[in-house]
Design a protein around this motif. Structure first.
Motif, PDB file in Angstrom:
ATOM      1  N   THR A  37      53.345  -9.698  24.921  1.00 37.10           N
ATOM      2  CA  THR A  37      53.534  -8.512  25.761  1.00 37.10           C
ATOM      3  C   THR A  37      54.615  -7.580  25.237  1.00 37.10           C
ATOM      4  O   THR A  37      54.572  -6.384  25.480  1.00 37.10           O
ATOM      5  CB  THR A  37      53.910  -8.895  27.207  1.00 37.10           C
ATOM      6  N   GLY A  38      55.609  -8.141  24.566  1.00 39.79           N
ATOM      7  CA  GLY A  38      56.708  -7.324  24.055  1.00 39.79           C
ATOM      8  C   GLY A  38      57.665  -6.854  25.140  1.00 39.79           C
ATOM      9  O   GLY A  38      58.473  -5.963  24.919  1.00 39.79           O
ATOM     10  N   ASP A  39      57.595  -7.478  26.313  1.00 39.28           N
ATOM     11  CA  ASP A  39      58.417  -7.045  27.433  1.00 39.28           C
ATOM     12  C   ASP A  39      58.850  -8.273  28.234  1.00 39.28           C
ATOM     13  O   ASP A  39      58.018  -9.117  28.595  1.00 39.28           O
ATOM     14  CB  ASP A  39      57.604  -6.092  28.320  1.00 39.28           C
ATOM     15  N   PHE A  40      60.149  -8.372  28.542  1.00 40.00           N
ATOM     16  CA  PHE A  40      60.669  -9.532  29.258  1.00 40.00           C
ATOM     17  C   PHE A  40      60.052  -9.673  30.648  1.00 40.00           C
ATOM     18  O   PHE A  40      59.669 -10.780  31.052  1.00 40.00           O
ATOM     19  CB  PHE A  40      62.197  -9.459  29.376  1.00 40.00           C
ATOM     20  N   ASP A  41      59.979  -8.583  31.379  1.00 38.75           N
ATOM     21  CA  ASP A  41      59.426  -8.650  32.742  1.00 38.75           C
ATOM     22  C   ASP A  41      57.947  -9.023  32.728  1.00 38.75           C
ATOM     23  O   ASP A  41      57.496  -9.848  33.530  1.00 38.75           O
ATOM     24  CB  ASP A  41      59.628  -7.324  33.479  1.00 38.75           C
ATOM     25  N   ASP A  42      57.191  -8.404  31.823  1.00 39.18           N
ATOM     26  CA  ASP A  42      55.775  -8.745  31.715  1.00 39.18           C
ATOM     27  C   ASP A  42      55.596 -10.204  31.309  1.00 39.18           C
ATOM     28  O   ASP A  42      54.697 -10.890  31.807  1.00 39.18           O
ATOM     29  CB  ASP A  42      55.067  -7.838  30.704  1.00 39.18           C
ATOM     30  N   ALA A  43      56.455 -10.692  30.411  1.00 40.01           N
ATOM     31  CA  ALA A  43      56.371 -12.092  29.981  1.00 40.01           C
ATOM     32  C   ALA A  43      56.624 -13.030  31.165  1.00 40.01           C
ATOM     33  O   ALA A  43      55.939 -14.046  31.312  1.00 40.01           O
ATOM     34  CB  ALA A  43      57.356 -12.358  28.851  1.00 40.01           C
ATOM     35  N   ASN A  44      57.589 -12.690  32.000  1.00 42.97           N
ATOM     36  CA  ASN A  44      57.847 -13.506  33.201  1.00 42.97           C
ATOM     37  C   ASN A  44      56.651 -13.501  34.136  1.00 42.97           C
ATOM     38  O   ASN A  44      56.277 -14.541  34.689  1.00 42.97           O
ATOM     39  CB  ASN A  44      59.098 -13.004  33.936  1.00 42.97           C
ATOM     40  N   ASP A  45      56.043 -12.324  34.332  1.00 43.03           N
ATOM     41  CA  ASP A  45      54.846 -12.237  35.176  1.00 43.03           C
ATOM     42  C   ASP A  45      53.712 -13.082  34.608  1.00 43.03           C
ATOM     43  O   ASP A  45      53.025 -13.801  35.340  1.00 43.03           O
ATOM     44  CB  ASP A  45      54.375 -10.784  35.305  1.00 43.03           C
ATOM     45  N   VAL A  46      53.509 -12.970  33.298  1.00 42.79           N
ATOM     46  CA  VAL A  46      52.453 -13.736  32.628  1.00 42.79           C
ATOM     47  C   VAL A  46      52.706 -15.233  32.804  1.00 42.79           C
ATOM     48  O   VAL A  46      51.789 -15.995  33.129  1.00 42.79           O
ATOM     49  CB  VAL A  46      52.363 -13.362  31.130  1.00 42.79           C
ATOM     50  N   LEU A  47      53.946 -15.651  32.595  1.00 41.81           N
ATOM     51  CA  LEU A  47      54.286 -17.068  32.717  1.00 41.81           C
ATOM     52  C   LEU A  47      53.992 -17.568  34.135  1.00 41.81           C
ATOM     53  O   LEU A  47      53.370 -18.624  34.321  1.00 41.81           O
ATOM     54  CB  LEU A  47      55.756 -17.291  32.373  1.00 41.81           C
ATOM     55  N   GLN A  48      54.395 -16.806  35.120  1.00 40.17           N
ATOM     56  CA  GLN A  48      54.153 -17.197  36.511  1.00 40.17           C
ATOM     57  C   GLN A  48      52.651 -17.269  36.804  1.00 40.17           C
ATOM     58  O   GLN A  48      52.163 -18.257  37.361  1.00 40.17           O
ATOM     59  CB  GLN A  48      54.817 -16.203  37.457  1.00 40.17           C
ATOM     60  N   ASP A  49      51.924 -16.233  36.427  1.00 39.75           N
ATOM     61  CA  ASP A  49      50.477 -16.217  36.667  1.00 39.75           C
ATOM     62  C   ASP A  49      49.779 -17.369  35.939  1.00 39.75           C
ATOM     63  O   ASP A  49      48.862 -17.994  36.476  1.00 39.75           O
ATOM     64  CB  ASP A  49      49.869 -14.887  36.215  1.00 39.75           C
ATOM     65  N   ALA A  50      50.218 -17.635  34.709  1.00 39.77           N
ATOM     66  CA  ALA A  50      49.595 -18.694  33.917  1.00 39.77           C
ATOM     67  C   ALA A  50      49.812 -20.062  34.565  1.00 39.77           C
ATOM     68  O   ALA A  50      48.872 -20.856  34.683  1.00 39.77           O
ATOM     69  CB  ALA A  50      50.147 -18.679  32.498  1.00 39.77           C
ATOM     70  N   PHE A  51      51.037 -20.346  34.990  1.00 40.58           N
ATOM     71  CA  PHE A  51      51.287 -21.660  35.592  1.00 40.58           C
ATOM     72  C   PHE A  51      50.611 -21.808  36.953  1.00 40.58           C
ATOM     73  O   PHE A  51      50.196 -22.919  37.323  1.00 40.58           O
ATOM     74  CB  PHE A  51      52.779 -21.986  35.638  1.00 40.58           C
ATOM     75  N   LEU A  52      50.462 -20.722  37.679  1.00 43.43           N
ATOM     76  CA  LEU A  52      49.681 -20.799  38.911  1.00 43.43           C
ATOM     77  C   LEU A  52      48.245 -21.209  38.586  1.00 43.43           C
ATOM     78  O   LEU A  52      47.661 -22.056  39.260  1.00 43.43           O
ATOM     79  CB  LEU A  52      49.698 -19.467  39.653  1.00 43.43           C
ATOM     80  N   GLU A  53      47.695 -20.609  37.541  1.00 43.85           N
ATOM     81  CA  GLU A  53      46.334 -20.961  37.135  1.00 43.85           C
ATOM     82  C   GLU A  53      46.261 -22.393  36.604  1.00 43.85           C
ATOM     83  O   GLU A  53      45.294 -23.109  36.857  1.00 43.85           O
ATOM     84  CB  GLU A  53      45.811 -19.983  36.077  1.00 43.85           C
ATOM     85  N   VAL A  54      47.275 -22.801  35.856  1.00 44.64           N
ATOM     86  CA  VAL A  54      47.311 -24.177  35.344  1.00 44.64           C
ATOM     87  C   VAL A  54      47.217 -25.169  36.501  1.00 44.64           C
ATOM     88  O   VAL A  54      46.377 -26.067  36.498  1.00 44.64           O
ATOM     89  CB  VAL A  54      48.597 -24.434  34.513  1.00 44.64           C
ATOM     90  N   PHE A  55      48.077 -25.002  37.504  1.00 46.78           N
ATOM     91  CA  PHE A  55      48.079 -25.953  38.614  1.00 46.78           C
ATOM     92  C   PHE A  55      46.814 -25.855  39.462  1.00 46.78           C
ATOM     93  O   PHE A  55      46.319 -26.861  39.957  1.00 46.78           O
ATOM     94  CB  PHE A  55      49.338 -25.791  39.467  1.00 46.78           C
ATOM     95  N   LYS A  56      46.284 -24.666  39.587  1.00 46.82           N
ATOM     96  CA  LYS A  56      45.063 -24.465  40.369  1.00 46.82           C
ATOM     97  C   LYS A  56      43.851 -25.106  39.682  1.00 46.82           C
ATOM     98  O   LYS A  56      42.947 -25.619  40.338  1.00 46.82           O
ATOM     99  CB  LYS A  56      44.833 -22.966  40.550  1.00 46.82           C
ATOM    100  N   ASN A  57      43.849 -25.079  38.333  1.00 49.46           N
ATOM    101  CA  ASN A  57      42.672 -25.536  37.587  1.00 49.46           C
ATOM    102  C   ASN A  57      42.905 -26.799  36.767  1.00 49.46           C
ATOM    103  O   ASN A  57      42.084 -27.124  35.910  1.00 49.46           O
ATOM    104  CB  ASN A  57      42.188 -24.413  36.669  1.00 49.46           C
ATOM    105  N   LEU A  58      43.976 -27.499  37.017  1.00 50.23           N
ATOM    106  CA  LEU A  58      44.284 -28.697  36.233  1.00 50.23           C
ATOM    107  C   LEU A  58      43.175 -29.740  36.311  1.00 50.23           C
ATOM    108  O   LEU A  58      42.911 -30.461  35.354  1.00 50.23           O
ATOM    109  CB  LEU A  58      45.624 -29.292  36.677  1.00 50.23           C
TER     110      LEU A  58
END
Length: 169
Positions: A37-58
């Motif tokens: 993303t090249g952006d700290f805030d976007d990276a944090n959003d991506v990380l949060q969204d990704a882990f939500l999906e990880v736990f939802k679809n584990l």
């Protein structure tokens, strides 16, 4: 705790296991998200969204690859969704993809990281996914919804732009 034990504990909503899984992968996945993303805030959003999906679809994790590789794919997809409207360049046939970047011995890692982050989104995404994270052009094409040839073209132009930037230094 082994990977399988961790997965099983997460599947029964064990909060300690979920935190352990997150802590085990968060640094590497944040680094990937930031590079894409090249952006700290976007990276944090991506990380949060990704882990939500990880736990939802584990429960859908088939163990065809490591858990880390599966999470990396989710992070890459989430990062791409952040800037899906990026216009990828048209496929160009006039390039030689065997060109190598010859890195100077004096190259500062911080300067190189900045040069990569300064690439246009499409170039940076493909460059990071292939050259840093080890995805193939086919995988990049599937993840980003672009042709394999477009991935190759993006990588060529990213390397060309990096060469120009690094020569100026």
């Amino acid at each position: 705790m082994t990977e399988n034990e961790l997965i099983e504990a997460c599947l029964i909503s064990n909060r300690f296991a979920q935190r352990t899984l997150y802590d085990r992968y968060k640094k590497a996945m944040y680094t990937l998200a930031y590079r894409l993303t090249g952006d700290f805030d976007d990276a944090n959003d991506v990380l949060q969204d990704a882990f939500l999906e990880v736990f939802k679809n584990l429960s859908n994790f088939r163990k065809d690859s490591s858990l880390g590789a599966w999470i990396k794919t989710i992070v890459a997809r989430k990062a791409y969704q952040k800037f899906r409207k990026v216009n990828f360049l048209e496929i160009r046939e006039d390039f030689n993809d065997s060109e190598l970047i010859l890195w100077d011995q004096q190259m500062n890692a911080e300067y190189l990281e900045k040069a990569i982050l300064d690439l246009p989104d499409g170039f940076r995404t493909v460059f990071v996914m292939i050259e840093i994270e080890g995805f193939t052009h086919k995988e990049v094409g599937e993840l980003l919804g672009i042709a394999e040839g477009t991935s190759k073209s993006q990588l060529f132009h990213a390397k060309k732009r990096l060469k120009e930037t690094l020569r100026k230094s």
